[in-house]
Design a protein around this motif. Structure first.
Motif, PDB file in Angstrom:
ATOM      1  N   ARG A 242     -36.597 -13.669  76.522  1.00 16.94           N
ATOM      2  CA  ARG A 242     -36.067 -12.037  76.821  1.00 16.94           C
ATOM      3  C   ARG A 242     -36.810 -11.611  77.790  1.00 16.94           C
ATOM      4  O   ARG A 242     -36.700 -10.298  77.904  1.00 16.94           O
ATOM      5  N   ILE A 243     -37.246 -12.308  78.883  1.00 19.97           N
ATOM      6  CA  ILE A 243     -37.512 -11.764  80.428  1.00 19.97           C
ATOM      7  C   ILE A 243     -36.241 -11.300  80.764  1.00 19.97           C
ATOM      8  O   ILE A 243     -35.321 -11.946  80.811  1.00 19.97           O
ATOM      9  N   PRO A 244     -36.142  -9.985  81.461  1.00 18.26           N
ATOM     10  CA  PRO A 244     -34.955  -9.460  82.150  1.00 18.26           C
ATOM     11  C   PRO A 244     -34.995 -10.373  83.406  1.00 18.26           C
ATOM     12  O   PRO A 244     -35.291  -9.720  84.235  1.00 18.26           O
ATOM     13  N   TRP A 245     -34.343 -11.563  83.370  1.00 15.12           N
ATOM     14  CA  TRP A 245     -34.448 -12.145  84.633  1.00 15.12           C
ATOM     15  C   TRP A 245     -33.835 -11.833  85.950  1.00 15.12           C
ATOM     16  O   TRP A 245     -34.238 -11.746  87.090  1.00 15.12           O
ATOM     17  N   GLY A 246     -32.629 -10.787  85.527  1.00 12.66           N
ATOM     18  CA  GLY A 246     -31.998 -10.150  86.543  1.00 12.66           C
ATOM     19  C   GLY A 246     -32.800  -9.206  87.448  1.00 12.66           C
ATOM     20  O   GLY A 246     -32.796  -9.025  88.701  1.00 12.66           O
TER      21      GLY A 246
ATOM     22  N   ARG B 257     -29.365  -2.791  74.950  1.00 14.90           N
ATOM     23  CA  ARG B 257     -29.567  -3.626  73.926  1.00 14.90           C
ATOM     24  C   ARG B 257     -30.930  -4.340  74.492  1.00 14.90           C
ATOM     25  O   ARG B 257     -31.810  -4.438  73.765  1.00 14.90           O
ATOM     26  N   LEU B 258     -30.685  -5.060  75.586  1.00 17.02           N
ATOM     27  CA  LEU B 258     -31.888  -5.972  76.267  1.00 17.02           C
ATOM     28  C   LEU B 258     -33.318  -5.020  76.445  1.00 17.02           C
ATOM     29  O   LEU B 258     -34.207  -5.485  76.033  1.00 17.02           O
ATOM     30  N   TYR B 259     -33.070  -4.021  77.105  1.00 18.55           N
ATOM     31  CA  TYR B 259     -34.383  -3.078  77.379  1.00 18.55           C
ATOM     32  C   TYR B 259     -34.823  -2.269  76.353  1.00 18.55           C
ATOM     33  O   TYR B 259     -36.204  -1.928  76.225  1.00 18.55           O
ATOM     34  N   LEU B 260     -34.072  -1.891  75.344  1.00 21.65           N
ATOM     35  CA  LEU B 260     -34.522  -1.088  74.165  1.00 21.65           C
ATOM     36  C   LEU B 260     -34.641  -1.993  72.753  1.00 21.65           C
ATOM     37  O   LEU B 260     -35.330  -1.275  71.774  1.00 21.65           O
ATOM     38  N   VAL B 261     -34.168  -2.999  72.622  1.00 22.99           N
ATOM     39  CA  VAL B 261     -34.296  -3.581  71.292  1.00 22.99           C
ATOM     40  C   VAL B 261     -34.757  -5.004  71.713  1.00 22.99           C
ATOM     41  O   VAL B 261     -36.057  -5.311  70.962  1.00 22.99           O
ATOM     42  N   GLU B 262     -34.086  -5.961  72.217  1.00 28.45           N
ATOM     43  CA  GLU B 262     -34.204  -7.442  72.422  1.00 28.45           C
ATOM     44  C   GLU B 262     -35.671  -7.712  73.138  1.00 28.45           C
ATOM     45  O   GLU B 262     -36.722  -8.430  72.722  1.00 28.45           O
ATOM     46  N   HIS B 263     -35.836  -7.110  74.397  1.00 31.81           N
ATOM     47  CA  HIS B 263     -37.072  -7.441  75.011  1.00 31.81           C
ATOM     48  C   HIS B 263     -38.388  -6.768  74.399  1.00 31.81           C
ATOM     49  O   HIS B 263     -39.169  -7.659  74.144  1.00 31.81           O
ATOM     50  N   PRO B 264     -38.374  -5.518  74.018  1.00 26.24           N
ATOM     51  CA  PRO B 264     -39.371  -5.141  73.357  1.00 26.24           C
ATOM     52  C   PRO B 264     -40.062  -5.736  72.012  1.00 26.24           C
ATOM     53  O   PRO B 264     -40.996  -6.118  71.712  1.00 26.24           O
ATOM     54  N   LEU B 265     -38.748  -6.042  71.180  1.00 26.14           N
ATOM     55  CA  LEU B 265     -39.090  -6.886  69.793  1.00 26.14           C
ATOM     56  C   LEU B 265     -39.687  -8.162  70.231  1.00 26.14           C
ATOM     57  O   LEU B 265     -40.796  -8.541  69.610  1.00 26.14           O
ATOM     58  N   MET B 266     -39.289  -8.898  71.098  1.00 20.58           N
ATOM     59  CA  MET B 266     -39.673 -10.343  71.225  1.00 20.58           C
ATOM     60  C   MET B 266     -40.940 -10.296  71.897  1.00 20.58           C
ATOM     61  O   MET B 266     -41.807 -11.286  71.631  1.00 20.58           O
ATOM     62  N   MET B 267     -41.151  -9.383  72.853  1.00 21.83           N
ATOM     63  CA  MET B 267     -42.598  -9.469  73.506  1.00 21.83           C
ATOM     64  C   MET B 267     -43.556  -8.972  72.388  1.00 21.83           C
ATOM     65  O   MET B 267     -44.604  -9.481  72.475  1.00 21.83           O
ATOM     66  N   ILE B 268     -43.207  -7.876  71.517  1.00 22.27           N
ATOM     67  CA  ILE B 268     -44.262  -7.615  70.612  1.00 22.27           C
ATOM     68  C   ILE B 268     -44.354  -8.868  69.597  1.00 22.27           C
ATOM     69  O   ILE B 268     -45.560  -9.242  69.347  1.00 22.27           O
TER      70      ILE B 268
ATOM     71  N   THR C 248     -44.106   4.189  88.792  1.00 23.41           N
ATOM     72  CA  THR C 248     -45.631   3.413  89.033  1.00 23.41           C
ATOM     73  C   THR C 248     -45.648   2.543  87.815  1.00 23.41           C
ATOM     74  O   THR C 248     -46.313   1.283  87.770  1.00 23.41           O
ATOM     75  N   VAL C 249     -45.669   3.120  86.733  1.00 26.76           N
ATOM     76  CA  VAL C 249     -45.692   2.176  85.483  1.00 26.76           C
ATOM     77  C   VAL C 249     -44.681   1.000  85.321  1.00 26.76           C
ATOM     78  O   VAL C 249     -45.154  -0.210  84.945  1.00 26.76           O
ATOM     79  N   PHE C 250     -43.597   0.908  85.846  1.00 22.55           N
ATOM     80  CA  PHE C 250     -42.393  -0.106  86.022  1.00 22.55           C
ATOM     81  C   PHE C 250     -43.108  -0.996  86.981  1.00 22.55           C
ATOM     82  O   PHE C 250     -43.083  -2.221  86.564  1.00 22.55           O
ATOM     83  N   PHE C 251     -43.756  -0.695  88.014  1.00 22.06           N
ATOM     84  CA  PHE C 251     -44.111  -1.482  89.215  1.00 22.06           C
ATOM     85  C   PHE C 251     -45.612  -2.389  88.302  1.00 22.06           C
ATOM     86  O   PHE C 251     -45.443  -3.638  88.652  1.00 22.06           O
ATOM     87  N   ILE C 252     -46.367  -1.698  87.841  1.00 22.77           N
ATOM     88  CA  ILE C 252     -47.533  -2.300  87.258  1.00 22.77           C
ATOM     89  C   ILE C 252     -46.975  -3.194  86.169  1.00 22.77           C
ATOM     90  O   ILE C 252     -47.577  -4.611  86.044  1.00 22.77           O
ATOM     91  N   HIS C 253     -46.142  -2.893  85.207  1.00 21.86           N
ATOM     92  CA  HIS C 253     -45.599  -3.919  84.350  1.00 21.86           C
ATOM     93  C   HIS C 253     -45.048  -4.931  84.764  1.00 21.86           C
ATOM     94  O   HIS C 253     -45.068  -6.161  84.099  1.00 21.86           O
ATOM     95  N   SER C 254     -44.210  -4.907  85.593  1.00 18.58           N
ATOM     96  CA  SER C 254     -43.304  -6.066  86.327  1.00 18.58           C
ATOM     97  C   SER C 254     -44.438  -6.844  87.114  1.00 18.58           C
ATOM     98  O   SER C 254     -44.365  -8.287  86.929  1.00 18.58           O
ATOM     99  N   TRP C 255     -45.435  -6.268  87.621  1.00 20.81           N
ATOM    100  CA  TRP C 255     -46.156  -7.400  88.320  1.00 20.81           C
ATOM    101  C   TRP C 255     -47.321  -8.051  87.294  1.00 20.81           C
ATOM    102  O   TRP C 255     -47.648  -9.092  87.454  1.00 20.81           O
TER     103      TRP C 255
END
Length: 145
Positions: free
Chosen positions: A138-142, A87-98, A4-11
């Protein structure tokens, strides 16, 4: 809960990206065309700030309920950094989005202190466009398509 949280976050991310693009373009146009700063420009900047902060909160919840988060306790940071997906999901994406949300917040705060239109647009253009670059990098385009 994760799905549910993933769905909300993605949309919600689509909304954030759309509003951030609109705000960046609006501020660039305002700066280069030397137009007067209006209530609409203020609302666009404020709405960008609000939706990005909501996305950050959703993302923080997702980060801690994600199955990826267990990788820290299982293999440690060394294993996380060796795996490009982790690394993308736990480090790069969160860091760049923050950092992007910090840029949006700083830009919004600095633009409010300016008294004339051109410096207001300049602050928004610099900080919101940098935030857009960070987000796009750093959007996980895939996972999006």
């Amino acid at each position: 809960m994760y799905s549910t949280v993933f769905f909300i976050h993605s949309w919600w991310a689509y909304l954030v990206l759309l509003i951030l693009v609109i705000a960046s373009i609006n501020s660039l146009i305002g700066f280069f065309s030397k137009k007067e700063y209006s209530a609409t420009d203020f609302r666009i900047a404020l709405f960008t700030l609000i939706v990005s902060h909501i996305q950050l909160l959703i993302g923080l919840i997702l980060y801690f309920v994600s199955p990826y988060f267990n990788a820290f306790s299982e293999g440690g940071m060394g294993e996380v950094m060796k795996d490009s997906t982790l690394r993308l999901y736990l480090v790069e994406h969160p860091l760049m989005m923050i950092l992007a949300v910090v840029l949006i917040t700083v830009g919004y705060s600095k633009h409010k202190k300016k008294l004339t239109s051109r410096p207001k647009f300049k602050m928004l253009a610099i900080f919101y466009t940098l935030a857009l670059v960070f987000v796009l990098s750093r959007i996980p385009w895939g996972a999006w398509f």
